[in-house]
Design a protein around this motif. Sequence first.
Motif, PDB file in Angstrom:
ATOM      1  N   GLU A  33      -2.727  34.218   3.529  1.00  0.00           N
ATOM      2  CA  GLU A  33      -2.270  35.235   4.482  1.00  0.00           C
ATOM      3  C   GLU A  33      -3.239  36.407   4.507  1.00  0.00           C
ATOM      4  OE1 GLU A  33       1.303  36.209   5.694  1.00  0.00           O
ATOM      5  OE2 GLU A  33       1.299  34.062   6.167  1.00  0.00           O
ATOM      6  N   ASN A  34      -3.568  36.842   3.291  1.00  0.00           N
ATOM      7  CA  ASN A  34      -4.419  38.017   3.151  1.00  0.00           C
ATOM      8  C   ASN A  34      -5.789  37.575   2.649  1.00  0.00           C
ATOM      9  OD1 ASN A  34      -5.714  40.319   2.353  1.00  0.00           O
ATOM     10  ND2 ASN A  34      -3.892  41.278   1.473  1.00  0.00           N
TER      11      ASN A  34
ATOM     12  N   SER B  54      -9.922  44.646  -0.135  1.00  0.00           N
ATOM     13  CA  SER B  54      -8.496  44.336  -0.155  1.00  0.00           C
ATOM     14  C   SER B  54      -7.665  45.577  -0.449  1.00  0.00           C
ATOM     15  CB  SER B  54      -8.198  43.243  -1.179  1.00  0.00           C
ATOM     16  OG  SER B  54      -8.525  43.694  -2.472  1.00  0.00           O
TER      17      SER B  54
END
Lengths: 151, 222
Positions: A33-34, B54
């Motif tokens: 997903e990420n 991230s």
Amino acid sequence: MSIPFSNTHYRIPQGFGNLLEGLTREILREQPENIPAFAAAYFENLLEKREKTNFDPAEWGAKVDDRFYNNHAFKEHESHENCESEKEKSGTSVKEEETPVTALESSEEEKEKEENAALKIQAVFRGHLAREEVKKIKAGAPQEEEAEGNE
Amino acid sequence: MRRAMPLPDTMFCAQQIHIPPELPDILKQFTKAAIRTQPADVLQWSAGYFSALSRGDPLPVKDRIEMPMATQKTDTGLTQGLLKVLHKQCSHKQYVDLADLEQKWKNLCLPIENFRTLLQLDPCENKIEWMKFLALGCSMLGGSLNTAMKHLCEILTTDPEGGPARVPFETFSYVYRYLSRLDSDIPEADTEAYLTSLQDTVNSRKNGMIGLSDFFALTRKV
């Protein structure tokens, strides 16, 4: 972006291609997903592995790349022979492990080496099988589609 | 017909692979960053790159490629470009955590021994004021105090590259005092006299900024 002059200074870092390939393959396989978080974990994992086993995929990739530029690397026939003998060794070691009571003479380190070699051989062989299969399917696909179309 | 069938476990052709729409751009930016930054240790740097990405932190990427790559073996590995990257990553906080800084240092493929050597110049615990660390880094880049100040201006300035490299005089004098205090050879009176003389030039300009030409050319004449 255009590069105005020669590209002498714009070099892709050694071994980068190999890392990029590995990352892409894993992303496509896992469909996370990420993606940034997945990539961070992926490289973190590789780093950990490198600390433990000293295997650096980037370095390895760079060496592989190097072969194309430095042809004399091909002159070493040793690696090929080693592969063969390791194959035999790993074959026997697998058998040995299956019989648990016999005293194993190979040390931990050697065992790990053999294990790794066996893994590699198996992986390559599986890859080979898969490729063969794809080849067959590709050759067979047009006919199959025709057949389906007729139904 | 084919789509109605359940997806087989084995991949047969490229069309079966679902490519996430954002993936191509991520890979492209990643590649461009690698080419521009030219990390010495690609794997270490890649881990740092994606960990920053991230978390939404500033990326460990150089704004542009740095030329003196070939001499990397001979020097400490630290370059102005790398220091600038660290500045980009750290300067939003006044104080930086040493452990965090060490990780960033490592991700830029800089030897950890150099990090420790640098901190030995001004031992501190757990955290360090970013401006001080930057000052120490600059002093590692250039031999003299003046070259260190030149590096500092070039990193801190918002002027375009090759421009006057102006920084607020307040920052300049803060770092200058800090570095000259660490160097026991320089008497404090000299430092103050020097800063006062520079202050006069700056005052005449009214914007409170000091540029490279104000102090770098000055010392060359002496």
